[in-house]
Write an enzyme that holds these catalytic residues in place. Structure first.
Site, PDB file in Angstrom:
ATOM      1  CG  MET A 274      -1.972  -1.091   1.166  1.00 16.21           C
ATOM      2  SD  MET A 274      -3.124  -1.011   2.539  1.00 16.21           S
ATOM      3  CE  MET A 274      -4.000   0.485   2.167  1.00 16.21           C
ATOM      4  CG  ASN A 275       0.051   4.148   1.870  1.00 12.11           C
ATOM      5  OD1 ASN A 275      -1.063   4.273   1.379  1.00 12.11           O
ATOM      6  ND2 ASN A 275       0.234   4.055   3.173  1.00 12.11           N
ATOM      7  CB  ALA A 276       3.881   1.808  -3.715  1.00 11.35           C
ATOM      8  N   GLY A 277       1.730   4.403  -4.700  1.00 12.63           N
ATOM      9  CA  GLY A 277       1.331   5.204  -5.840  1.00 12.63           C
ATOM     10  C   GLY A 277       0.739   4.421  -7.000  1.00 12.63           C
TER      11      GLY A 277
ATOM     12  CB  SER B 258      -4.670   4.694  -7.286  1.00 10.60           C
ATOM     13  OG  SER B 258      -5.183   3.502  -6.726  1.00 10.60           O
TER      14      SER B 258
ATOM     15  CD  GLU C  48      -7.586  -1.501  -4.530  1.00  4.53           C
ATOM     16  OE1 GLU C  48      -7.005  -2.470  -4.020  1.00  4.53           O
ATOM     17  OE2 GLU C  48      -7.436  -0.325  -4.130  1.00  4.53           O
TER      18      GLU C  48
ATOM     19  CD  GLN D  83      -5.368  -5.747  -4.236  1.00  2.00           C
ATOM     20  OE1 GLN D  83      -4.781  -5.323  -5.238  1.00  2.00           O
ATOM     21  NE2 GLN D  83      -5.890  -4.940  -3.333  1.00  2.00           N
TER      22      GLN D  83
ATOM     23  CB  CYS E 244       9.913   0.395   6.088  1.00  2.00           C
ATOM     24  SG  CYS E 244       9.670  -0.112   7.809  1.00  2.00           S
TER      25      CYS E 244
ATOM     26  CG  HIS F  72      10.683  -2.560  11.056  1.00  2.00           C
ATOM     27  ND1 HIS F  72      11.557  -1.861  10.279  1.00  2.00           N
ATOM     28  CD2 HIS F  72      11.016  -2.303  12.347  1.00  2.00           C
ATOM     29  CE1 HIS F  72      12.389  -1.187  11.061  1.00  2.00           C
ATOM     30  NE2 HIS F  72      12.087  -1.443  12.317  1.00  2.00           N
TER      31      HIS F  72
END
Length: 192
Positions: A11-14, A16, A88, A90, A145, A185
C-alpha cells in the site's frame, strides 16, 4: 504488440496515481481506455479510482462474477478500446486473470493491472499470484518503511494500533488500518 502488465507493491506506493497517469496519457492522445476497480473497495466512492494525492476517475466495477473478456470484447466491438487499466487487481480471480491474457492475446488490447502482491500475513492474493505467473511484464512500484528501507510487506492494525496476526484475508481499509513495512519490521511484528 499488446502485453499484460502487472504493477505491484505494498500500500501507499502510488499504484492508483500511476494508473490514473496512464489513463490520462491515453486520453491526451485521443485513445480510449477502460478503467476497472474492485466493487468491494468502497473507501472513496463506488465506481471511482482515487489516489491519495487527489487524482480520481470513474471506473467500471468488477467482482468475482464479472466476465471481463465478454464485457471488453462487447465494448471493443462498439468503440475500439486501446487499453484496459485495472485497479485493485489482487481481488481478481485466477479465471479473470486468464481472461486478461485472452484480451491481450485474442483482442490485441494491452492490459495494465495494478495491485498488492501480499496480504497482511505475507500471503499472496490469488489475483496477484496469477498475475505474477502470467503477466508479460512485472513492474514493482516502491515505497518505504518508517525506517527508510524498501517496504515490501503490509501489516493490518486493530482499533488499538496493535498488529493483527490472523483473520480474513480481505478487509478494506486505508492508512488507518494498514502500514507498509520492510521485511525485518514485518517479521518482528507479525511472525513473532
Amino acid at each position: 504488440m499488446a502485453q499484460l502488465y502487472f504493477y505491484y507493491s505494498t500500500m501507499n506506493a502510488g499504484k492508483s496515481t500511476h494508473l490514473l497517469q496512464s489513463a490520462y496519457n491515453y486520453s491526451e492522445r485521443n485513445l480510449k481506455s477502460l478503467l476497472y476497480t474492485a466493487k468491494l473497495d468502497d473507501r472513496f466512492e463506488q465506481g471511482k479510482i482515487a489516489s491519495r494525492i487527489g487524482l480520481h476517475a470513474d471506473a467500471s466495477l468488477f467482482d468475482v462474477n464479472t466476465q471481463l473478456f465478454d464485457e471488453i470484447k462487447r465494448e471493443n466491438n462498439i468503440n475500439k478500446i486501446d487499453c484496459v487499466l485495472i485497479d485493485e487487481a489482487q481481488f481478481l480471480s485466477k479465471a479473470q486473470v486468464k481472461q486478461l491474457t485472452d484480451i491481450v492475446d485474442g483482442l490485441g488490447i494491452p492490459v495494465l493491472a495494478y495491485g498488492i502482491r501480499t496480504d497482511f500475513l505475507g500471503e499472496t492474493f490469488s489475483g496477484s499470484a496469477a498475475l505474477l505467473a502470467w503477466a508479460d511484464k512485472l513492474v514493482e512500484l516502491k515505497t518505504i518503511c518508517h525506517c527508510g528501507r524498501k517496504a515490501n510487506f503490509v501489516i493490518r492494525r486493530d482499533e488499538n494500533g496493535n498488529p493483527v496476526k490472523d483473520g480474513e484475508q480481505v478487509e478494506v481499509g486505508g492508512n488507518e488500518r494498514y502500514e507498509p513495512l520492510c521485511r525485518a519490521h514485518f517479521k518482528t511484528l507479525v511472525w513473532t
